[in-house]
Design an enzyme around this catalytic site. Structure first.
Site, PDB file in Angstrom:
ATOM      1  N   GLY A   1       2.483   2.393  10.475  1.00 33.50           N
ATOM      2  CA  GLY A   1       3.158   3.279  10.459  1.00 33.50           C
ATOM      3  C   GLY A   1       3.925   3.906  11.666  1.00 33.50           C
ATOM      4  O   GLY A   1       4.776   4.863  12.013  1.00 33.50           O
TER       5      GLY A   1
ATOM      6  N   GLU B   1      -6.708   4.701   7.691  1.00 31.22           N
ATOM      7  CA  GLU B   1      -6.332   6.055   7.225  1.00 31.22           C
ATOM      8  C   GLU B   1      -7.788   6.806   6.483  1.00 31.22           C
ATOM      9  O   GLU B   1      -7.998   8.025   6.798  1.00 31.22           O
ATOM     10  CB  GLU B   1      -5.141   6.589   6.195  1.00 31.22           C
TER      11      GLU B   1
ATOM     12  N   SER C   1       3.338  -2.300  10.220  1.00 34.86           N
ATOM     13  CA  SER C   1       4.735  -2.148  10.459  1.00 34.86           C
ATOM     14  C   SER C   1       5.411  -3.518  10.156  1.00 34.86           C
ATOM     15  O   SER C   1       6.304  -4.011  10.856  1.00 34.86           O
ATOM     16  CB  SER C   1       5.072  -1.818  12.068  1.00 34.86           C
TER      17      SER C   1
ATOM     18  N   HIS D   1      -9.278   1.244   4.672  1.00 29.16           N
ATOM     19  CA  HIS D   1      -8.102   1.330   5.536  1.00 29.16           C
ATOM     20  C   HIS D   1      -8.371   2.285   6.559  1.00 29.16           C
ATOM     21  O   HIS D   1      -8.977   3.237   6.579  1.00 29.16           O
ATOM     22  CB  HIS D   1      -7.029   1.772   4.392  1.00 29.16           C
TER      23      HIS D   1
ATOM     24  N   ASN E   1       0.905  -1.170   0.180  1.00 32.28           N
ATOM     25  CA  ASN E   1       0.082   0.025   0.169  1.00 32.28           C
ATOM     26  C   ASN E   1       0.891   1.386  -0.105  1.00 32.28           C
ATOM     27  O   ASN E   1       1.352   1.465   1.040  1.00 32.28           O
ATOM     28  CB  ASN E   1      -0.903  -0.032   1.323  1.00 32.28           C
ATOM     29  N   TRP E   2       1.076   1.689  -1.083  1.00 32.09           N
ATOM     30  CA  TRP E   2       1.790   2.924  -1.245  1.00 32.09           C
ATOM     31  C   TRP E   2       1.438   4.475  -0.816  1.00 32.09           C
ATOM     32  O   TRP E   2       2.031   5.312  -1.072  1.00 32.09           O
ATOM     33  CB  TRP E   2       2.473   3.070  -2.847  1.00 32.09           C
TER      34      TRP E   2
ATOM     35  N   GLY F   1       2.773  -1.248   4.349  1.00 30.63           N
ATOM     36  CA  GLY F   1       2.997   0.148   3.894  1.00 30.63           C
ATOM     37  C   GLY F   1       4.417   0.540   3.633  1.00 30.63           C
ATOM     38  O   GLY F   1       4.874   0.422   2.544  1.00 30.63           O
ATOM     39  N   GLY F   2       4.984   1.006   4.783  1.00 28.25           N
ATOM     40  CA  GLY F   2       6.193   1.819   4.717  1.00 28.25           C
ATOM     41  C   GLY F   2       7.537   0.958   3.948  1.00 28.25           C
ATOM     42  O   GLY F   2       8.055   1.388   2.932  1.00 28.25           O
TER      43      GLY F   2
HETATM   44  C1  PEP Z   1      -0.552   0.218   6.038  1.00 31.07           C
HETATM   45  O1  PEP Z   1      -0.505   1.258   5.497  1.00 31.07           O
HETATM   46  O2  PEP Z   1      -1.522  -0.503   5.602  1.00 31.07           O
HETATM   47  C2  PEP Z   1       0.371  -0.292   6.667  1.00 31.07           C
HETATM   48  C3  PEP Z   1       0.377  -1.497   7.173  1.00 31.07           C
HETATM   49  O3  PEP Z   1       1.493   0.672   6.786  1.00 31.07           O
HETATM   50  P1  PEP Z   1       2.814   0.285   7.615  1.00 31.07           P
HETATM   51  O4  PEP Z   1       3.242  -1.207   7.168  1.00 31.07           O
HETATM   52  O5  PEP Z   1       3.870   1.335   7.223  1.00 31.07           O
HETATM   53  O6  PEP Z   1       2.755  -0.029   8.978  1.00 31.07           O
END
Ligand code: PEP
Length: 258
Positions: A173, A97, A213, A95, A9-10, A234-235
């Site tokens: 995140g 966010e 994460s 999501h 997920n960018w 994500g990251g």
């Molecule tokens: C996400 O955005 O779905 C996510 C899991 O981010 P991260 O891996 O950065 O925690």
């Protein structure tokens, strides 16, 4: 057996040009991978150029959001059919966010899931508790409410083919990851609930990711859990080397002799 799915997920990172250059590198790095599904979910403007670069590769394309209506006066929105036509096969829904900043609710997610399925997109439905809810011992109640709400109106055959993603909000995140045991417990709870709402075959077939994460260093232990069928990343999906290591760590968990 469920095929694990590792999805990047960018979020609102990478311009179309950066996205193309990223996947050109990624497709070489993961060229031989077969038993794990690989998915990248860029921002909308990068979808079309990526669909060209990713044609005939083992990397699939997904969007991060969509509207539930097929068309209409909804400025700034895109429909499932539009995404499908430019080569998306998946769409992330609900999501945290989007729930936090854009008013996404379980009801909206269920309408979007209905529309996605009607147009041949596979929804990745995100659920997860906040840190306050976890501290208050409400994790199970919250997850059950979200799963029921998001799947409302969907049929067993539809649920069997979609992807759920357990993403504790406090782990997204932040660098904090749910322990493999805690993530497994919630994923098992989601599977159990789907068994109650539908049937055992549906529960056995639905894929349930963990997200929050996920990094190269923790991917193997998380992906080894029996009810974790991949990751929403994500990251760490923004760097080819890290994303590739997560994919390859997942492949390794599939080898019973390793
Ligand atoms: C996400 O955005 O779905 C996510 C899991 O981010 P991260 O891996 O950065 O925690």
């Amino acid at each position: 057996m469920r095929t694990p799915i590792i999805a990047g997920n960018w979020k609102m990172y990478k311009t179309p040009r950066e996205a193309v250059s990223f996947v050109q590198e990624l497709k070489t790095a993961v060229a031989g991978v077969q038993d794990v599904e690989i998915l990248v979910c860029p921002a909308f403007p990068a979808l079309l150029p990526l669909s060209v670069v990713l044609a005939d590769t083992n990397i699939k394309l997904g969007a991060q959001n969509m509207h539930w209506e097929p068309e209409g006066a909804y400025t700034g929105e895109v429909s499932a059919e539009m995404l499908r036509e430019i080569g998306c096969t998946y769409v992330i829904l609900g999501h945290s966010e989007r729930r936090q900043y854009f008013g996404e609710t379980d009801t909206k997610v269920s309408k979007k899931a209905r529309s996605a399925l009607d147009d041949g997109l596979v929804p990745i439905i995100c659920v997860g508790e906040t840190i306050d809810e976890r501290k208050a011992g409400e994790t199970q109640t919250v997850i059950q409410r979200q799963v029921r709400g998001c799947l409302n109106g969907l049929r067993a055959g539809e649920v069997a083919g979609l992807v759920m993603a357990y993403e504790p909000v406090w782990a997204i995140g932040t660098g904090l990851t749910a322990s493999p045991g805690d993530a497994q417990e919630v994923n098992a709870l989601i599977r159990h609930l789907i068994g109650e709402l539908y049937d055992r075959a549906t529960a056995a077939s639905v894929r349930i990711q963990y997200g929050g994460s996920v990094k190269p260093g923790n991917a193997a232990t998380l992906m080894s859990q029996p009810d974790i069928d991949g990751a929403l990343v994500g990251g760490a999906s923004l760097k080819v080397a890290d994303f590739t290591r997560i994919i390859k760590a997942t492949v390794e968990t599939l080898k019973p002799w390793s």
